[in-house]
Design a protein around this motif. Structure first.
Motif, PDB file in Angstrom:
ATOM      1  N   ALA B 137      -4.883  -7.814   0.444  1.00 26.15           N
ATOM      2  CA  ALA B 137      -4.357  -7.451  -0.875  1.00 26.15           C
ATOM      3  C   ALA B 137      -3.665  -6.104  -0.806  1.00 26.15           C
ATOM      4  CB  ALA B 137      -5.489  -7.425  -1.897  1.00 26.15           C
ATOM      5  N   ALA B 138      -4.299  -5.183  -0.097  1.00 24.91           N
ATOM      6  CA  ALA B 138      -3.710  -3.850   0.022  1.00 24.91           C
ATOM      7  C   ALA B 138      -2.353  -3.931   0.720  1.00 24.91           C
ATOM      8  CB  ALA B 138      -4.662  -2.943   0.805  1.00 24.91           C
ATOM      9  N   GLN B 139      -2.306  -4.769   1.755  1.00 24.26           N
ATOM     10  CA  GLN B 139      -1.053  -4.920   2.502  1.00 24.26           C
ATOM     11  C   GLN B 139       0.038  -5.458   1.591  1.00 24.26           C
ATOM     12  OE1 GLN B 139      -1.508  -7.787   5.583  1.00 24.26           O
ATOM     13  NE2 GLN B 139       0.457  -7.352   6.513  1.00 24.26           N
ATOM     14  N   VAL B 140      -0.309  -6.492   0.808  1.00 22.25           N
ATOM     15  CA  VAL B 140       0.684  -7.088  -0.092  1.00 22.25           C
ATOM     16  C   VAL B 140       1.125  -6.065  -1.129  1.00 22.25           C
ATOM     17  CG1 VAL B 140       1.006  -8.844  -1.862  1.00 22.25           C
ATOM     18  CG2 VAL B 140      -0.108  -9.435   0.276  1.00 22.25           C
ATOM     19  N   ALA B 141       0.145  -5.329  -1.672  1.00 19.82           N
ATOM     20  CA  ALA B 141       0.474  -4.330  -2.692  1.00 19.82           C
ATOM     21  C   ALA B 141       1.405  -3.273  -2.117  1.00 19.82           C
ATOM     22  CB  ALA B 141      -0.815  -3.678  -3.208  1.00 19.82           C
ATOM     23  N   TRP B 142       1.108  -2.852  -0.902  1.00 21.53           N
ATOM     24  CA  TRP B 142       1.910  -1.809  -0.265  1.00 21.53           C
ATOM     25  C   TRP B 142       3.338  -2.294  -0.033  1.00 21.53           C
ATOM     26  CZ3 TRP B 142       3.990  -1.140   4.806  1.00 21.53           C
ATOM     27  CH2 TRP B 142       4.382   0.178   5.093  1.00 21.53           C
ATOM     28  N   ARG B 143       3.425  -3.553   0.442  1.00 18.08           N
ATOM     29  CA  ARG B 143       4.751  -4.108   0.701  1.00 18.08           C
ATOM     30  C   ARG B 143       5.539  -4.211  -0.605  1.00 18.08           C
ATOM     31  NH1 ARG B 143       4.428  -9.427   3.948  1.00 18.08           N
ATOM     32  NH2 ARG B 143       3.436  -8.057   5.461  1.00 18.08           N
ATOM     33  N   ALA B 144       4.836  -4.629  -1.668  1.00 22.28           N
ATOM     34  CA  ALA B 144       5.510  -4.754  -2.964  1.00 22.28           C
ATOM     35  C   ALA B 144       6.037  -3.398  -3.411  1.00 22.28           C
ATOM     36  CB  ALA B 144       4.536  -5.320  -3.996  1.00 22.28           C
ATOM     37  N   ARG B 145       5.234  -2.352  -3.212  1.00 23.43           N
ATOM     38  CA  ARG B 145       5.682  -1.009  -3.627  1.00 23.43           C
ATOM     39  C   ARG B 145       6.888  -0.572  -2.811  1.00 23.43           C
ATOM     40  NH1 ARG B 145       2.049   4.099  -4.192  1.00 23.43           N
ATOM     41  NH2 ARG B 145       4.140   4.970  -4.068  1.00 23.43           N
ATOM     42  N   ARG B 146       6.824  -0.859  -1.513  1.00 22.20           N
ATOM     43  CA  ARG B 146       7.954  -0.467  -0.664  1.00 22.20           C
ATOM     44  C   ARG B 146       9.229  -1.198  -1.081  1.00 22.20           C
ATOM     45  NH1 ARG B 146       7.462   2.585   3.806  1.00 22.20           N
ATOM     46  NH2 ARG B 146       9.556   1.898   4.365  1.00 22.20           N
ATOM     47  N   GLN B 147       9.045  -2.488  -1.384  1.00 24.63           N
ATOM     48  CA  GLN B 147      10.206  -3.262  -1.807  1.00 24.63           C
ATOM     49  C   GLN B 147      10.768  -2.694  -3.102  1.00 24.63           C
ATOM     50  OE1 GLN B 147       9.457  -7.448  -2.165  1.00 24.63           O
ATOM     51  NE2 GLN B 147       9.948  -7.792  -0.010  1.00 24.63           N
ATOM     52  N   ALA B 148       9.848  -2.312  -3.999  1.00 22.20           N
ATOM     53  CA  ALA B 148      10.287  -1.768  -5.285  1.00 22.20           C
ATOM     54  C   ALA B 148      11.070  -0.481  -5.079  1.00 22.20           C
ATOM     55  CB  ALA B 148       9.078  -1.525  -6.187  1.00 22.20           C
ATOM     56  N   THR B 149      10.657   0.326  -4.100  1.00 21.57           N
ATOM     57  CA  THR B 149      11.360   1.580  -3.866  1.00 21.57           C
ATOM     58  C   THR B 149      12.547   1.398  -2.923  1.00 21.57           C
ATOM     59  OG1 THR B 149       9.800   2.086  -2.103  1.00 21.57           O
ATOM     60  CG2 THR B 149       9.346   3.038  -4.263  1.00 21.57           C
ATOM     61  N   GLY B 150      12.785   0.168  -2.513  1.00 20.52           N
ATOM     62  CA  GLY B 150      14.021  -0.124  -1.783  1.00 20.52           C
ATOM     63  C   GLY B 150      13.924  -0.001  -0.278  1.00 20.52           C
TER      64      GLY B 150
END
Lengths: 291, 514, 304
Positions: B137-150
């Motif tokens: 879950a943490a990995q997915v959350a982190w990836r989502a944040r990175r994607q959001a920040t481009g």
């Protein structure tokens, strides 16, 4: 595409002579008493509708099938071989008949260069002293390998694959894979090259380049080329001689110009005259592309 | 099937609306499946008593498993649905609480009733699952944040991959250096144990490298590899026992016997298709074992052969006192180094360790070299496409046969080492599961990857050996580990393949290739 | 003669059990092209489910044999099918489309896991079960040697014949069978035509596991003792049977099972018990060398 084809030489013994070849699978007769010749230094095309038995002829020639009846004589410069009596891989090894496949068969996981080196297996195997010498660093293996690489480089240059030499063969685009397969077949140093639909799936430009490549192979290497092809622009453009099969029988045999006029061929391809509505367009197409 | 209804995940990072009925349905379905799986095999315990079997129940375990799967399924649905954070927090809480209780319980056994299962090992296993969910879950959350920040993380992944690839030759070298230095590193009291484990791991590495020639390079699925290992071990044991020949004469003979055996078995069956070959080799493996058990007047039957001669240091024994006409290795070293050495059992351990290290390295060097030979390339070509090989004039039967024989030869070497190390051989060392383990090492390592096999052997053999206290649970975890690693990396741990030859720059054309 | 007849009966009984397990192998191989290595262990799980169910019924006081048998049959088939489904879902489905080796390794892992799972939960000792049915017919008596056909043997052969008939019907006549055969021929095309591939494959595993459960239950009753390791040997033999009969062919699996059972029993009866497995494997090797597609398998023409 109107390159002047060399005049058929009336040599005493043609490179390949197929006599009364028949192949049956159980009750199914795939080839029925087919005879033809493929001279050296010429491109002989085998054409015919789907299921006419063209690939089966190739499979008999290259040892994948044992013919039910028939004699397949190869008069190579290095000797005379009765192909129907040689089994499997030895046809490529001894008689040096090379082939490509309708559905490309590369060593997809190996690099492009490795594909060409594997094709020189028997030569390199001898040079490496059946591996033992090579393993311990004796003998001329290093030099043999260097020569093999140079031969491969030559073919890579001709097929415009040099830039991809170290990439996996499976990663090449379709046209590149077709060319690589031809290059690989040429690396066994064949006397007869059998190409099974080399132009299938190629676009017009690639197909034109293929024509050039095949003509160069014929003219520079003085070998016989046997070609199965549906693309009439390739067949009519480069072949010196055409054999037409239908339902496993030979229905015509001759120069492209003659084949184009042959009534039997037109009937086999276009059906009986009473169904002329649709096929006339196709006939015109064949005319146009062939001419 | 409800379980795969959720597998179509919306784009991660997009706040999707959650389909609660669907999530609940999935969770209930998973829980129901768990219930049906557990209710009889887990829920009812059969105990052998004097008057036949008696029953007792384990229903609390079943209930805990069902509840756990229910919430686990919900957590996974949340992660897939684009809400990894609540799943992360939930799973993290469960992990934390369980961990705290587990740690406290070690001091204070009265807390045992707080633990879900009676066996502490299973409890530790139970911690791992929410922990994995939490990390995922943490990995997915982190990836989502990175994607959001481009910032995409794929580029980093590629960079790491490229780096690893460039470091690979060095990794091999470092591993060899570490392996050589290992007996001299200060491990204190556990030193001998560590060297023993490493010797075992190296045996499997060697077997893995040997089988890699057959499966990884030539693509022949061999499920009976252990038969050749057995032939090697028994040839050494019998030659040593009956003729009194030394290890150094028997080692090559054992290899030759195993290789001839490979040719003998391989000849009739190598034209078979892959899966048929697998089952026939499996059959051969079992046949060899059965023959070893029942041909007792030659092989010693189920008890095997005891008193297998121990290897000497080129004629100098490791025993406390040398037999008549021989010297001990301690005498030798004393006279060579002018310093007094006395009997030390650790010497033999270290010697055996270096012996197998040398054998394994020979196998490795052989493989690396033969891959650059026409034979090795023909093996790989055969794996890729046998029909094309025949069209190029390569003899498929002979090529396969050499792969089979060479693989068998290395198994024979490893087998005679095994016999020498154990001091006895018996059929129970050569059961099918050994073949399966060796094959697993090859496949998990990434077919054809030499370093991958080392990693896989360490993971599959070394780790379970270190955790021998878990004895009964070891094989359970081993089996599950095989499944999970395969799902995680179906191509094996290191699936990358480097070409065996690269096109040298053309001396005729100075301009660099594109 | 009497001895021969008795061996024949025993061989047919054993063969029926192998045949039922072999069908699971052959169906899965036919449809996904993999050796479901864990299938033998599914059979073992089936035997344990049946055993536990028998014991629970004993405690519950249900002693009327036909009812007890029916309950055990249903319960163990259902519970074991769930195992078949789960194994496919966890270990094989994520690997579909990967190289041939990946699912095989995963299957071997699953097999190791299931064996140790039962070992841990129930211990290594053999589990005896008092036979719920005993007795049988005495077919012949001659010179003090009796040929017996026990009720259990009759039950095993009878149930196997019934299941075979039912299965042949399912495969040839129903929609499910058509979908299975479609997937066998060309999975991609079948999915384009609206066949739910995942569902069809799951059902295949469930059916295979169900048959293995029946086999497990019958073996529990026939031999009266089971342990966690019975799946391995039976699994190999059943796979041998499937290959012998021609993998992918249902009648072939049954025929192969019967042959392996007969070979094993006759070899033990007339030669040596110790080498019965060697005999079975030797037959397999000979068949594969001289008829690589098995007895009833379709011959494959190589396409190049």
């Amino acid at each position: 595409m109107s390159m002047a084809a060399p005049q058929p030489q009336t040599a005493v013994d043609p490179l390949l002579r197929v006599e009364h070849l028949s192949m049956r699978f159980g009750g199914l007769v795939a080839i029925d008493d087919v005879s033809f010749e493929a001279p050296q230094n010429q491109i002989t095309a085998i054409i015919g509708p789907n299921g006419a038995g063209k690939t089966t002829v190739f499979n008999c020639l290259t040892g994948f099938y044992k013919p039910t009846i028939g004699r397949l004589t190869l008069n190579a410069p290095h000797g005379r071989f009765l192909l129907e009596q040689i089994d499997g891989f030895r046809i490529a090894q001894r008689a040096r008949v090379a082939r490509t496949f309708q559905n490309i068969r590369l060593f997809a996981g190996m690099s492009v260069l490795e594909n060409l080196i594997v094709a020189q297996h028997n030569k390199l195997m001898r040079a490496s002293g059946m591996t033992l010498g090579g393993l311990f660093g004796f003998g001329g293996y290093r030099e043999a390998e260097r020569q093999a690489v140079e031969l491969a480089r030559d073919w890579l240059d001709r097929t415009a694959l040099t830039a991809h030499a170290d990439a996996p063969a499976g990663s090449l685009p379709y046209g590149g894979q077709r060319r690589l397969e031809i290059a690989r077949a040429m690396c066994i140093d064949p006397v007869l090259l059998c190409l099974d639909e080399p132009a299938a799936g190629l676009n017009a430009r690639e197909s034109h380049e293929l024509n050039e490549l095949l003509l160069r192979i014929r003219d520079e290497h003085k070998i016989g080329v046997l070609l199965i092809e549906h693309d009439m622009s390739v067949v009519m453009g480069i072949s010196d001689h055409i054999v037409v099969l239908d339902y496993g029988r030979k229905i015509a045999d001759g120069a492209p110009a003659a084949i184009r006029q042959d009534a039997n061929v037109i009937r086999a391809y276009l059906g009986e005259p009473e169904h002329e509505d649709l096929p006339s367009a196709v006939a015109a197409d064949i005319e146009k592309r062939g001419g | 099937m409800a379980a795969n209804a959720t597998s179509t995940s919306p784009a991660i990072g997009v706040a999707a609306t959650l389909d609660w009925p669907e999530i609940l349905k999935t969770a209930v379905f998973a829980a129901a499946i768990t219930f049906l799986l557990a209710i009889s095999i887990v829920g009812v315990e059969t105990q052998s008593g004097p008057g036949g079997l008696t029953l007792s129940t384990r229903f609390p375990e079943v209930a805990i498993a069902v509840v756990g799967v229910f919430f686990g399924s919900m957590a996974l649905s949340l992660i897939r649905g684009g809400y990894p954070v609540p799943a992360m927090i939930g799973a993290g809480l469960v992990t934390g609480v369980l961990l705290v209780v587990l740690v406290l319980e070690a001091e204070n056994p009265s807390l045992k009733y707080l633990l879900p299962f009676q066996a502490v090992v299973i409890d530790w296993g139970a911690v791992i699952i929410p922990a994995i969910i939490c990390v995922r879950a943490a990995q997915v959350a982190w990836r989502a944040r990175r994607q959001a920040t481009g910032a995409g993380d794929t580029a980093i992944g590629i960079q790491i991959g490229g780096l690893a690839r460039r470091l690979m030759p060095w990794v091999g070298l470092i591993m060899v250096v570490v392996a050589i230095a290992l007996p001299w590193l200060p491990f204190g009291s556990s030193q001998r144990k560590i060297i023993d484990i490493c010797t075992l791991v190296l045996t499997y590495i060697m077997l893995g490298w040997g089988l890699n020639i057959v499966v990884g390079l030539a693509g022949l699925l061999d499920l009976g590899y252990v038969a050749f290992y057995a032939v090697g071990a028994y040839s050494y044991a019998m030659l040593g026992a009956n003729f009194g020949w030394s290890f150094w004469i028997c080692l090559p003979l054992a290899g030759i016997f195993a290789a001839s055996f490979g040719v003998l078995l391989g000849f009739p069956v190598l034209r078979l298709r892959g899966d048929y070959l697998a089952i026939v080799t499996l059959g051969f493996g079992e046949m060899v074992r059965i023959i070893l058990i029942n041909w007792w007047w030659v092989t010693g039957g189920p008890n095997g052969i005891n008193k297998v001669a121990r290897p000497s240091f080129f004629g100098f024994t490791f025993e406390r006192t040398a037999p008549e006409g021989h010297r001990t290795v301690y005498d030798l070293f004393s006279s060579v180094f002018g310093q007094e050495f006395t009997y030390n059992p650790y010497w033999r351990v270290v010697f055996l360790y270096y012996l197998i290290l040398a054998c394994a390295l020979v196998t490795n060097v052989f493989t690396l070299r033969v891959r650059r030979m026409p034979l090795g390339r023909a093996w790989e070509a055969l794996r890729e496409d046998e029909t094309a090989c025949r069209a190029l004039g390569i003899n498929p039967t002979n090529t396969k046969l050499t792969a089979f024989a060479v693989g068998a030869m290395f198994a024979g070497f490893a087998g005679s080492f095994f016999g020498a190390r154990q001091g006895f051989v018996s059929p129970e060392s050569f059961v099918f599961i050994e073949s399966a383990v060796i094959l697993a090492i090859v496949v998990l390592g990434g077919l054809g990857s030499q370093v991958g096999i080392v990693l896989a052997a360490i993971v599959l053999i070394g780790l379970p050996e270190l955790f021998r206290e878990l004895k009964d649970y070891r094989m359970l975890a081993f089996g599950m580990g095989m499944v999970l690693i395969m799902i995680w990396r179906p191509g094996g741990l290191l699936a990358h393949r480097d070409p065996t030859i690269r096109l040298p720059k053309d001396p005729a054309k100075p301009k660099s290739p594109a | 003669m009497e001895y021969f007849l008795q061996q024949l009966i025993n061989g047919l009984t054993l063969g029926a059990v192998y045949g039922l397990i072999a069908i699971g192998y052959t169906m899965v191989y036919g449809i996904v092209g993999m050796i479901n290595f864990a299938h033998g262990d599914i059979y073992m799980i089936g035997a344990f489910n049946a055993l536990i169910c028998f014991l629970v019924l004993g405690v519950a006081g249900i002693t009327w044999v036909p009812l007890a048998l029916l309950i055990v049959l249903i319960v163990s088939v259902v519970l074991t099918s769930v195992y078949g489904w789960s194994v496919e879902r966890i270990a094989y489905r994520p690997l579909r489309g990967q190289s041939r080796l990946a699912p095989l390794i995963s299957a071997i892992g699953m097999s190791i896991f299931l064996q140790n799972y039962v070992l841990l939960l129930h211990g290594a000792r053999g589990k005896p079960l008092r036979a719920p049915i005993s007795g049988g017919f005495t077919l012949m008596e001659h010179d003090g040697f009796t040929v017996q056909l026990s009720f259990v043997q009759m039950g095993i052969i009878g149930i196997t014949v019934l299941l075979m008939l039912g299965f042949t019907y399912v495969i040839t006549q129903t929609k499910l069978g058509r979908q299975q055969r479609a997937c066998e021929q060309d999975m991609k095309m079948a999915s384009l035509l609206g066949v739910d591939i995942n569902r069809t494959i799951s059902v295949t595993f469930v059916l295979g596991a169900g048959l293995a459960a029946v086999a497990g239950m019958m073996v529990t009753m026939y031999y009266g003792v089971i342990d966690f390791y019975i799946g391995f040997v039976a699994g190999i033999k059943a796979f041998t049977a499937a290959v012998l009969g021609g993998i992918g062919s249902l009648p072939g699996a049954m025929l192969g099972g019967l042959l392996i059972g007969l070979i094993e029993v006759f070899w033990s009866g007339y030669f040596t018990v110790e080498y019965k497995d060697v005999a079975a494997f030797s037959v397999l090797v000979l068949v594969l060398i001289f008829r690589p597609t098995g007895l009833l398998g379709r011959p494959e023409v190589e396409k190049v």
